[in-house]
Each structure stands twice: as structure tokens, then as C-alpha cells.
Design a protein around this motif. Structure first.
Motif, PDB file in Angstrom:
ATOM      1  N   HIS A 181       0.831  -1.209   0.000  1.00 19.93           N
ATOM      2  CA  HIS A 181       0.000   0.000   0.000  1.00 19.93           C
ATOM      3  C   HIS A 181       0.867   1.262   0.000  1.00 19.93           C
ATOM      4  N   GLU A 182       1.987   1.215   0.726  1.00 23.66           N
ATOM      5  CA  GLU A 182       2.902   2.364   0.742  1.00 23.66           C
ATOM      6  C   GLU A 182       3.481   2.603  -0.647  1.00 23.66           C
ATOM      7  N   SER A 183       3.799   1.525  -1.374  1.00 22.76           N
ATOM      8  CA  SER A 183       4.351   1.663  -2.719  1.00 22.76           C
ATOM      9  C   SER A 183       3.341   2.314  -3.656  1.00 22.76           C
ATOM     10  N   PHE A 184       2.084   1.872  -3.589  1.00 23.26           N
ATOM     11  CA  PHE A 184       1.044   2.508  -4.409  1.00 23.26           C
ATOM     12  C   PHE A 184       0.915   3.987  -4.049  1.00 23.26           C
ATOM     13  N   HIS A 185       0.933   4.271  -2.758  1.00 25.60           N
ATOM     14  CA  HIS A 185       0.791   5.662  -2.308  1.00 25.60           C
ATOM     15  C   HIS A 185       1.905   6.551  -2.876  1.00 25.60           C
ATOM     16  N   LYS A 186       3.134   6.066  -2.809  1.00 28.00           N
ATOM     17  CA  LYS A 186       4.272   6.852  -3.278  1.00 28.00           C
ATOM     18  C   LYS A 186       4.246   7.030  -4.792  1.00 28.00           C
ATOM     19  N   VAL A 187       3.979   5.941  -5.509  1.00 25.92           N
ATOM     20  CA  VAL A 187       3.959   6.015  -6.969  1.00 25.92           C
ATOM     21  C   VAL A 187       2.848   6.943  -7.445  1.00 25.92           C
ATOM     22  N   LEU A 188       1.659   6.831  -6.859  1.00 28.02           N
ATOM     23  CA  LEU A 188       0.551   7.702  -7.256  1.00 28.02           C
ATOM     24  C   LEU A 188       0.882   9.165  -6.987  1.00 28.02           C
ATOM     25  N   ALA A 189       1.540   9.434  -5.853  1.00 29.62           N
ATOM     26  CA  ALA A 189       1.912  10.811  -5.526  1.00 29.62           C
ATOM     27  C   ALA A 189       2.886  11.373  -6.548  1.00 29.62           C
ATOM     28  N   VAL A 190       3.886  10.582  -6.929  1.00 29.01           N
ATOM     29  CA  VAL A 190       4.879  11.045  -7.904  1.00 29.01           C
ATOM     30  C   VAL A 190       4.246  11.222  -9.277  1.00 29.01           C
ATOM     31  N   LEU A 191       3.421  10.263  -9.705  1.00 33.55           N
ATOM     32  CA  LEU A 191       2.789  10.359 -11.025  1.00 33.55           C
ATOM     33  C   LEU A 191       1.870  11.565 -11.123  1.00 33.55           C
ATOM     34  N   ASN A 192       1.228  11.909 -10.027  1.00 33.29           N
ATOM     35  CA  ASN A 192       0.339  13.068 -10.031  1.00 33.29           C
ATOM     36  C   ASN A 192       1.099  14.379  -9.902  1.00 33.29           C
ATOM     37  N   CYS A 193       2.417  14.301  -9.809  1.00 35.65           N
ATOM     38  CA  CYS A 193       3.234  15.492  -9.643  1.00 35.65           C
ATOM     39  C   CYS A 193       4.162  15.649 -10.838  1.00 35.65           C
ATOM     40  N   LEU A 209       4.087  -0.224 -25.363  1.00 40.21           N
ATOM     41  CA  LEU A 209       4.210  -0.145 -23.903  1.00 40.21           C
ATOM     42  C   LEU A 209       4.508   1.308 -23.536  1.00 40.21           C
ATOM     43  N   ILE A 210       3.728   1.879 -22.629  1.00 47.96           N
ATOM     44  CA  ILE A 210       3.976   3.244 -22.151  1.00 47.96           C
ATOM     45  C   ILE A 210       4.385   3.165 -20.690  1.00 47.96           C
ATOM     46  N   SER A 211       5.520   3.722 -20.349  1.00 51.18           N
ATOM     47  CA  SER A 211       5.981   3.646 -18.968  1.00 51.18           C
ATOM     48  C   SER A 211       6.493   4.986 -18.487  1.00 51.18           C
ATOM     49  N   ASP A 212       6.560   5.109 -17.166  1.00 51.56           N
ATOM     50  CA  ASP A 212       7.102   6.309 -16.530  1.00 51.56           C
ATOM     51  C   ASP A 212       8.481   5.971 -15.981  1.00 51.56           C
ATOM     52  N   LYS A 213       9.485   6.691 -16.442  1.00 57.01           N
ATOM     53  CA  LYS A 213      10.857   6.376 -16.065  1.00 57.01           C
ATOM     54  C   LYS A 213      11.155   6.701 -14.606  1.00 57.01           C
ATOM     55  N   LYS A 214      10.521   7.739 -14.072  1.00 62.01           N
ATOM     56  CA  LYS A 214      10.838   8.167 -12.711  1.00 62.01           C
ATOM     57  C   LYS A 214      10.420   7.116 -11.686  1.00 62.01           C
TER      58      LYS A 214
END
Length: 419
Positions: free
Chosen positions: A117-129, A398-403
Motif C-alpha cells: 500500500h505504501e508503494s502505491f501511495h508513493k507512486v501515485l503521488a509522484v505520477l500526479n506530480c 508499452l507506455i511507462s514512466d521512467k521516474k
């Protein structure tokens, strides 16, 4: 009879566009969010064993093509996995383990579940930023029946980890509830998905929504003046006319002799990239059978810069999936049956998932923020020899986010003109 819980997953749109505006207020995200000593379990990490989450992308893809081998495919593994991970906040026992194991997370200790759950939280925060070059908005919402109150812990955790928005809906009036939810989705997706839900049952008590909206400009845009009409060969006997874009530039690419396919990376401005895989004639199944985290890692390690005369069609495709049926065949069964244990939501064993819906839309064209500059580059380098790669037959994207090292979207273009 158990109450119904409708799980709706949504990918709104993928577009290459000329102007990308910063459309949401980015919460302050510390750059160390993904590097605070804990592993990001969602990352497509080639150097470490980690979790098998990255392979969920390819297992879901293979499940889809087992039903529709010769049709367009497009979906967001990020959207699907986020929605089910949010549902897992309220799942227990076998229901919980089936969901997470289906998503590629094994060894489910209490600490490991917290880390997921922490991993999802962090990834979602970064992707939304994201920066000004990309619009990438991912969000979650819970529509609850009027008078129905989920467990406080469930509400707190879905808010904490998934920043879920809570709304109430009158499911006793299914048509009005459907209109309300579809309108919400339509607004969040800029009108791209106006009809996510087709039906609702009066017994519904909760609808979970995940949406993702993505717009980005090519780093090396295509010149519209060089676009021409050409044939795209859907199969060995049929073709369709398409608008074929064309661009001479330096691209990172690789020809895989073992799998007989070309691999080309097309970067977007910002941190996103598209990886296009073009199998040789008759080799699509061979490439699809080999799709895995290890295969993509091999391609990434082998990519080398070379001059390409790249031809890519306009794309306008969509995908609509019954995730319930697909997941059941992947071993995630209890949550869709009377065996479901979602007592973390209701406090009792009275919920099951009746629907899991995913819709996706992909649009690609020439436009980018620096088209004139790219034309100048083409002119200045036109004398250099270049290899021609023409995407005029079915290919994989395939579309990916490098960060965050996460796969956002995956698909197969069989006919770029079929919406």
C-alpha cells in the motif's frame, strides 16, 4: 443475498499533443519518496528480484489476447492494479491473498501488505506530480449507498494510501446513480469516457472508481507536412488506409534476432516513454509468448542510438474489458463469489464484487511542442544514412514512466482505424 459491490476501472485517454498544460495542483512530493530505504514494489526493476508485480502487465495482456488474438488491445495495468489494491484494503484471508498474489505480490505478511500500500501511495503521488510537459492525473473515488457506512478503518486507509474521494449515491434509483457516476467519470476524463457504467443493481452498496488521464508531447515530434496516406496490413489478406507519419531522427532502438522483432523507444517530453515492438511477418505470437519483465529488461539493455526514418500511423483505438471474467481465469475468484471476505469494508461477510469494468482509449498523432525545431534538425541531418522502420502491420506498444519505473499502459495495434 449478499450486497453488491461494483468495481469500475478506467483509463481515459493517451494523446500526443502540441500543448500540455499543468492542470492540477501538485501536492508537494519529496524527491526521496521512492528512495527512503524501502523498495518500490511497483517498479519494473531489472537489477533486483523484487516482486513479480511487473509481470502482472504481461499476464493480463496474455489473458486478453487469449480471447481476442486478432483484435486491438489497450489497457492500463496501473489503473487496474490500483483499483484492486484499494479494494484489498477491505479484503481478508483468502480473498486478500488471491488479489495480491494475482497482482504479483507474494509472501503476504502484515508488514509486506503495508509496504504494498505504501508503494502505491508513493507512486501515485509522484505520477500526479508531473512537470509542465505532461498531464498525468490519476484518481480514485468511492460511491457509497445512502445510509451505508463502511468501516472507519477502511475509509481512513483508502484515504491515506489512495487519496480516495468519497461520495454518496442513491442506488435504489439505479438509472440516476448510473448517470451520476458516469457524469463524474466524464468530467474527470475531459469527456473522453462518457459512459463507463452500463447498468447498476439496486442491491449495490459501493462503487469503486479509478481513472487515469494522460497527455504528453513527443520529444521528437512528427512534421504534419510529411504525413501521407498508406496501407496498414491488418493481416496477410486485408489492409486499411491510414495516415502514416514520418520522421528522420536519432532513436534508441534494437533488433532482437532471437524473437525477430524491431524495438524502438519514442520518448515523450518529461519522464514518459513509449516502447514500440514490431514483429517480423508471422512472428507476433512468438513475441507475445516471450513477453515478460526479463524480455523488456533485455531490450532496454540492448537499446542503442541509431538514425531512423520512422513511419508510424495515426492511432485511434479503444479497449473495453470485463475484468471479472479475465481475473477469474487468472485465479482471482473468491472476491467475485459468495466466498468473498470483504469484512474490512462492511464488518461482516456480506459483500462481493459483481462487476469489474475497464475502458481505455488511445490516440496518437504528429503534434508536439517543437515541430519547427524538429524539421530544422531533419533538414540539417538529412544526408546521413538512416534505416527505415515502418509500422505498417500489427505492433505492440508499452507506455511507462521512467521516474517510478512503472508501466502505465499496454496494448496491441492490429487496426489503427478501429475505435
Amino acid at each position: 443475498m449478499k450486497n453488491l459491490l461494483c468495481l469500475c476501472l478506467l483509463l481515459a485517454a493517451l494523446c500526443a499533443v502540441t500543448h500540455c498544460h499543468y492542470e492540477d495542483i501538485c501536492h508537494e512530493v519529496n524527491n526521496t519518496n521512492l528512495h527512503d530505504g524501502r523498495q518500490n514494489l511497483l517498479a519494473h526493476n531489472c537489477d533486483k528480484q523484487g516482486s513479480n508485480y511487473a509481470d502482472f502487465v504481461f499476464r493480463f495482456y496474455k489473458q486478453v489476447i487469449s480471447k481476442e488474438a486478432d483484435k486491438n488491445v489497450f489497457f492500463s495495468p496501473m489503473s487496474i492494479s490500483t483499483a484492486f489494491a484499494m479494494l484489498a484494503v477491505g479484503a481478508k484471508s483468502t480473498t486478500l491473498s488471491q488479489i495480491f498474489e494475482g497482482l504479483g505480490f507474494d509472501g503476504l505478511t502484515e508488514t509486506h501488505i503495508q509496504d504494498i500500500h505504501e508503494s502505491f501511495h508513493k507512486v501515485l503521488a509522484v505520477l500526479n506530480c508531473t512537470d509542465v510537459n505532461i498531464t498525468l492525473n490519476i484518481g480514485n473515488a468511492l460511491f457509497t449507498a445512502i445510509g451505508y457506512e463502511p468501516q472507519e478503518t477502511f475509509l481512513q486507509n483508502t484515504k491515506q494510501f489512495y487519496d480516495a474521494e468519497f461520495l454518496s449515491s442513491d442506488f435504489q434509483n439505479p438509472e440516476e446513480a448510473k448517470k451520476q457516476i458516469n457524469k463524474y467519470v466524464e468530467e474527470k476524463t475531459k469527456g473522453k469516457i462518457p459512459q463507463l457504467i452500463g447498468r447498476l443493481d439496486p442491491a449495490t452498496v459501493l462503487v469503486l472508481i479509478n481513472y487515469i488521464y494522460f497527455k504528453a508531447a513527443w520529444e521528437n515530434p512528427f512534421d504534419p507536412l510529411r504525413t501521407y496516406e498508406d496501407d496498414f496490413f491488418v493481416n496477410t489478406t486485408a489492409s486499411v488506409r491510414v495516415k502514416m507519419m514520418q520522421h528522420d531522427s536519432d532513436y534508441d532502438s534494437y533488433y532482437d534476432h532471437d524473437l525477430s522483432c524491431e524495438v524502438v523507444e519514442l520518448p515523450y517530453q518529461g519522464t514518459a516513454r513509449a516502447l514500440l515492438i514490431l514483429p517480423d511477418d508471422g512472428k507476433m505470437k512468438q513475441v507475445e509468448d516471450a513477453l515478460s519483465k526479463e524480455t523488456v529488461c533485455k531490450w532496454d539493455n540492448k537499446l542503442a542510438t541509431r538514425r531512423l526514418n520512422l513511419h508510424l500511423p495515426h492511432i485511434s483505438i479503444s479497449g473495453s474489458y470485463d475484468v471479472k471474467n479475465l481475473f477469474e481465469e487468472m485465479g482471482i475468484t473468491d472476491v467475485f463469489s459468495s466466498k468473498a471476505d470483504l469484512s474490512g469494508i462492511s464488518g461482516s461477510h456480506d459483500l462481493w464484487v459483481s462487476q469489474a469494468i475497464h475502458k481505455a482509449l488511445l490516440k496518437v498523432d504528429e503534434t508536439g511542442t517543437e515541430a519547427a525545431g524538429a524539421t530544422a534538425i531533419i533538414v540539417s541531418r538529412i544526408h546521413h544514412p538512416s534505416d527505415t522502420i515502418k509500422f505498417n502491420k500489427p505492433f505492440i506498444i508499452l507506455i511507462s514512466d521512467k521516474k517510478t519505473s512503472t508501466t502505465l499502459f499496454m496494448g496491441k495495434v492490429v487496426n489503427p482505424t478501429v475505435k
